[in-house]
Design a protein around this motif. Structure first.
Motif, PDB file in Angstrom:
ATOM      1  N   UNK A  52       0.831  -1.207   0.000  1.00  0.00           N
ATOM      2  CA  UNK A  52       0.000   0.000   0.000  1.00  0.00           C
ATOM      3  C   UNK A  52       0.864   1.255   0.000  1.00  0.00           C
ATOM      4  N   UNK A  53       1.972   1.216   0.738  1.00  0.00           N
ATOM      5  CA  UNK A  53       2.892   2.363   0.784  1.00  0.00           C
ATOM      6  C   UNK A  53       3.634   2.514  -0.534  1.00  0.00           C
ATOM      7  N   UNK A  54       3.914   1.396  -1.199  1.00  0.00           N
ATOM      8  CA  UNK A  54       4.590   1.472  -2.491  1.00  0.00           C
ATOM      9  C   UNK A  54       3.674   2.119  -3.528  1.00  0.00           C
ATOM     10  N   UNK A  55       2.371   1.825  -3.456  1.00  0.00           N
ATOM     11  CA  UNK A  55       1.425   2.473  -4.364  1.00  0.00           C
ATOM     12  C   UNK A  55       1.437   3.985  -4.166  1.00  0.00           C
ATOM     13  N   UNK A  56       1.531   4.425  -2.909  1.00  0.00           N
ATOM     14  CA  UNK A  56       1.614   5.866  -2.616  1.00  0.00           C
ATOM     15  C   UNK A  56       2.921   6.435  -3.175  1.00  0.00           C
ATOM     16  N   UNK A  57       4.005   5.691  -3.019  1.00  0.00           N
ATOM     17  CA  UNK A  57       5.301   6.153  -3.528  1.00  0.00           C
ATOM     18  C   UNK A  57       5.277   6.308  -5.053  1.00  0.00           C
ATOM     19  N   UNK A  58       4.691   5.342  -5.729  1.00  0.00           N
ATOM     20  CA  UNK A  58       4.613   5.436  -7.190  1.00  0.00           C
ATOM     21  C   UNK A  58       3.723   6.611  -7.586  1.00  0.00           C
ATOM     22  N   UNK A  59       2.678   6.834  -6.806  1.00  0.00           N
ATOM     23  CA  UNK A  59       1.828   7.999  -7.056  1.00  0.00           C
ATOM     24  C   UNK A  59       2.594   9.306  -6.931  1.00  0.00           C
ATOM     25  N   UNK A  60       3.533   9.358  -5.989  1.00  0.00           N
ATOM     26  CA  UNK A  60       4.354  10.567  -5.851  1.00  0.00           C
ATOM     27  C   UNK A  60       5.212  10.773  -7.099  1.00  0.00           C
ATOM     28  N   UNK A  61       5.762   9.692  -7.644  1.00  0.00           N
ATOM     29  CA  UNK A  61       6.552   9.816  -8.880  1.00  0.00           C
ATOM     30  C   UNK A  61       5.691  10.400  -9.996  1.00  0.00           C
ATOM     31  N   UNK A  62       4.461   9.909 -10.090  1.00  0.00           N
ATOM     32  CA  UNK A  62       3.552  10.429 -11.120  1.00  0.00           C
ATOM     33  C   UNK A  62       3.293  11.915 -10.911  1.00  0.00           C
ATOM     34  N   UNK A  63       3.058  12.313  -9.667  1.00  0.00           N
ATOM     35  CA  UNK A  63       2.796  13.733  -9.376  1.00  0.00           C
ATOM     36  C   UNK A  63       3.985  14.608  -9.752  1.00  0.00           C
ATOM     37  N   UNK A  64       5.185  14.157  -9.398  1.00  0.00           N
ATOM     38  CA  UNK A  64       6.381  14.953  -9.696  1.00  0.00           C
ATOM     39  C   UNK A  64       6.598  15.065 -11.200  1.00  0.00           C
ATOM     40  N   UNK A  65       6.176  14.051 -11.948  1.00  0.00           N
ATOM     41  CA  UNK A  65       6.363  14.098 -13.405  1.00  0.00           C
ATOM     42  C   UNK A  65       5.550  15.205 -14.053  1.00  0.00           C
ATOM     43  N   UNK A  66       4.599  15.789 -13.310  1.00  0.00           N
ATOM     44  CA  UNK A  66       3.789  16.897 -13.825  1.00  0.00           C
ATOM     45  C   UNK A  66       4.444  18.249 -13.554  1.00  0.00           C
ATOM     46  N   UNK A  67       5.709  18.263 -13.151  1.00  0.00           N
ATOM     47  CA  UNK A  67       6.367  19.523 -12.805  1.00  0.00           C
ATOM     48  C   UNK A  67       7.317  20.023 -13.891  1.00  0.00           C
ATOM     49  N   UNK A  68       6.968  19.916 -15.151  1.00  0.00           N
ATOM     50  CA  UNK A  68       7.832  20.510 -16.168  1.00  0.00           C
ATOM     51  C   UNK A  68       7.760  22.031 -16.069  1.00  0.00           C
ATOM     52  N   UNK A  69       8.662  22.812 -16.687  1.00  0.00           N
ATOM     53  CA  UNK A  69       9.665  22.284 -17.618  1.00  0.00           C
ATOM     54  C   UNK A  69      10.980  21.875 -16.967  1.00  0.00           C
ATOM     55  N   UNK A  70      11.133  22.084 -15.652  1.00  0.00           N
ATOM     56  CA  UNK A  70      12.460  21.859 -15.077  1.00  0.00           C
ATOM     57  C   UNK A  70      12.689  20.418 -14.619  1.00  0.00           C
ATOM     58  N   UNK A  71      11.641  19.577 -14.639  1.00  0.00           N
ATOM     59  CA  UNK A  71      11.800  18.179 -14.212  1.00  0.00           C
ATOM     60  C   UNK A  71      11.367  17.246 -15.328  1.00  0.00           C
ATOM     61  N   UNK A  72      12.235  16.292 -15.641  1.00  0.00           N
ATOM     62  CA  UNK A  72      11.910  15.241 -16.614  1.00  0.00           C
ATOM     63  C   UNK A  72      12.006  13.905 -15.885  1.00  0.00           C
ATOM     64  N   UNK A  73      10.928  13.150 -15.923  1.00  0.00           N
ATOM     65  CA  UNK A  73      10.865  11.845 -15.271  1.00  0.00           C
ATOM     66  C   UNK A  73      10.810  10.779 -16.351  1.00  0.00           C
ATOM     67  N   UNK A  74      11.866   9.976 -16.458  1.00  0.00           N
ATOM     68  CA  UNK A  74      11.915   8.925 -17.454  1.00  0.00           C
ATOM     69  C   UNK A  74      11.911   7.554 -16.797  1.00  0.00           C
ATOM     70  N   UNK A  75      11.145   6.625 -17.385  1.00  0.00           N
ATOM     71  CA  UNK A  75      11.086   5.254 -16.882  1.00  0.00           C
ATOM     72  C   UNK A  75      11.481   4.313 -18.022  1.00  0.00           C
ATOM     73  N   UNK A  76      12.430   3.435 -17.740  1.00  0.00           N
ATOM     74  CA  UNK A  76      12.895   2.473 -18.741  1.00  0.00           C
ATOM     75  C   UNK A  76      12.125   1.167 -18.553  1.00  0.00           C
TER      76      UNK A  76
END
Length: 277
Positions: free
Chosen positions: A182-206
């Motif tokens: 459940x905490x990991x789902x919240x953590x992944x959600x935080x990654x998604x939220x941060x990815x909406x912070x352009x133009x200075x942040x780029x979030x890439x997933x391989x």
């Protein structure tokens, strides 16, 4: 070139001594050598006394100015490369206090304008939730509360629009469960939220299964084009030699080509989070 961690400190002393000896042997005044190198006399003096570690390019300029023989050029440039590398073991960090390490990282982040993070196995503290940070410190001795607070304080740097951040995570890093699902789902959600912070942040997933020419050997961070840190289980290497930094930038760029960004990255993050909700 191979070396033991204990060589790193000694190499700075040896390099200063070699430069000093070579200068003396050449019979040049400090002022004349400085003019030949297009450096200040005080700068060369600091190199020769060990008060300042010269970059490899500085050493090469001095060696050319002194018309050093080929065998000495090879020896001294090797020393310079080691001298521009630092080993920081985790046990020393623990003894000094992990919050001091957080202060050092905050200083590096404040000085840099372009920051690149390659994260093959875990999520870095700048992107982590408090629960994830707490779990990541479970193997460190002592009370982690101050370190957690410092890590969370550092996250404010993400909102500095004068800086650019590129985070490259493997899908494995996103899904590595050091916290309950459940905490990991919240953590992944935080990654998604941060990815909406352009133009200075780029979030890439391989994604998994992408055919890539080289393996994800280590976590590493690049600060502008002046410093790179590479982590393993027992500590980290700090590289200041421009040639090493250029190599890490090239590796980062090669991995970046295989990453998903923007909406595609968020779709993949959602897929990662779904099984844990």
């Amino acid at each position: 070139m191979t070396f033991e961690p204990e060589q790193l400190g000694q190499s700075r002393t040896d390099l200063a001594e070699k430069l000093r000896e070579l200068h003396k042997r050449a019979g040049l005044t400090g002022d004349r050598l400085a003019r030949r190198c297009n450096m200040s006399q005080s700068q060369i003096s600091k190199f020769e006394t060990g008060k300042k570690t010269p970059k490899l390019v500085d050493v090469e300029r001095i060696l050319r100015a002194l018309d050093a023989p080929a065998e000495l050029v090879t020896e001294i440039t090797a020393l310079a490369r080691i001298a521009n590398t630092e080993w920081q073991d985790k046990r020393s960090s623990w003894r000094r206090g992990m919050e001091k390490r957080q202060a050092e990282l905050a200083s590096l982040e404040s000085e840099a304008t372009e920051l690149r993070y390659f994260l093959p196995a875990m999520i870095t503290g700048l992107l982590a939730t408090p629960e994830y940070i707490h779990a990541s410190l479970s193997h460190t001795p002592g009370d982690p509360s101050r370190t957690i607070a410092k890590k969370l304080e550092r996250q404010a740097i993400l909102y500095d629009s004068a800086k650019t951040f590129t985070f490259l995570l493997t899908k494995q890093a996103v899904r590595w469960a050091i916290v309950p699902h459940s905490a990991l789902a919240v953590q992944i959600g935080r990654l998604t939220s941060i990815s909406y912070l352009p133009p200075n942040i780029r979030m890439g997933v391989i994604p998994l299964g992408v055919v890539m020419p080289r393996g994800p050997m280590n976590t590493f961070t690049i600060y502008d084009d002046r410093l790179a840190t590479v982590e393993n289980f027992t500590g980290r290497m700090v590289f200041r030699d421009p040639r090493d930094i250029s190599e890490y930038i090239a590796i980062f760029t090669s991995f970046e080509r295989y990453a998903l960004f923007g909406g595609e990255a968020r779709d993949l993050l959602e897929q990662c989070a779904d099984p844990y909700r």
